[in-house]
Design an enzyme around this catalytic site. Sequence first.
Site, PDB file in Angstrom:
ATOM      1  N   TRP A 155       0.807  -1.215   0.000  1.00  0.00           N
ATOM      2  CA  TRP A 155       0.000   0.000   0.000  1.00  0.00           C
ATOM      3  C   TRP A 155       0.840   1.265   0.000  1.00  0.00           C
ATOM      4  CZ3 TRP A 155      -4.475  -0.023  -1.924  1.00  0.00           C
ATOM      5  CH2 TRP A 155      -5.263  -1.186  -1.849  1.00  0.00           C
ATOM      6  N   ASP A 163      -0.665   7.091   6.757  1.00  0.00           N
ATOM      7  CA  ASP A 163      -1.805   6.241   6.404  1.00  0.00           C
ATOM      8  C   ASP A 163      -1.952   5.201   7.515  1.00  0.00           C
ATOM      9  OD1 ASP A 163      -3.574   4.369   5.414  1.00  0.00           O
ATOM     10  OD2 ASP A 163      -2.588   4.136   3.475  1.00  0.00           O
ATOM     11  N   LYS A 203     -11.448  -1.521   8.173  1.00  0.00           N
ATOM     12  CA  LYS A 203     -10.594  -2.390   8.982  1.00  0.00           C
ATOM     13  C   LYS A 203     -11.072  -2.355  10.443  1.00  0.00           C
ATOM     14  CE  LYS A 203      -7.782  -2.687   5.385  1.00  0.00           C
ATOM     15  NZ  LYS A 203      -7.792  -3.818   4.457  1.00  0.00           N
TER      16      LYS A 203
END
Length: 360
Positions: free
Chosen positions: A102, A172, A196
């Site tokens: 990511w 992030d 999440k």
Amino acid sequence: MNELNFSGGPGVLPASVLAATQEAIIAVPEVGLSVLGISHRSDWFAAVVEEAERNIRRLLDLPDSHAILFLQGGATLQFSMIPMLLLRDTGKTAEYLRTGYWSAKSIPPARLEGEVRLLWDGESRGFRSLPKSEELFHAPDAAYFHYVSNETVEGIQFHEIPGLDSVRRVCDMSSDFLSRPIDTDRFDLIYAHAQKNLGPAGVTVVIIRRELLEPVPRGIPEILDYRAHLAAHSIYNTPPVFAIYVVLLVSRWLLNDIGGLDRMDAINRQKAETLYTIIDRYADIYEGRAAHEDRSRMNVVFRLPTAQLEAEFLRQASAEGFSGLKGHRSIGGIRASIYNAMTLDAVEALSRFMREFAGR
């Protein structure tokens, strides 16, 4: 079988939140209408946004210097919005860490806005570990420093905050936001999509230091301008009402049922240790992917000796009711995601299965 859903995302939700959500889909108690059909311009939804923000601020002990926004587009849109704000027309260089799947995705959009310096790249290590502070040579005049706190695919997580406090720090936190206490004053911008630890997909929480919004580069479309969303209290256009409402329910659960982030952190540590103990004990069967000191408390990633054995592990696990254990398509293997709502009982059940499978 929701409690045995070890998917990397969307992840499991607390049972009490699921029950309240089920009720709200039929009719929100205080409104009498389905949450799927209540106007985003209603007083009720304005109160939902206000309470969700207040609860997150309380959980993080967030100072007034930082604003909270509920945006759309996932973390992926933030890959572009952040450099539009902090890099465009500055003549400076942004610093990025490439620590996994990511963080690698976040870099190309930034390069569209200005110069990007890859401060550290973990590809040669197979993205199995994270850099030590002595390996990072920061520029004190960088536009900002960006990193991903927890790489969900590879199962590695920062347990200390990297970077210089004198340089704008952007993070992030999509897969470990609200999983542990953080020193929010050391961050200038934090972003986390919901699916999440926070709720269903559709909303992204952004925490931004207000002074970053003065001034703002020209040429940014209004819908991509944080100021427009701040002025509209996160209701600039039709927001994901349902997703934000579930975030509110999760924030209540963290405050009232769990008792805050210190307690949540203790539970998450116990869950992670339960699985890593089995991996270490049966090292001839389970190969942990991450370096020991960088192991994630959110995503436990491991392999078995052969592809055939991994397939058999997944087959038997599915027969026992365990879901979502197949590793990410980019690396394969096994991944047990143990986000906030994953119960210790469910983790212990998976631990028993892993022990019995190793014995067989």
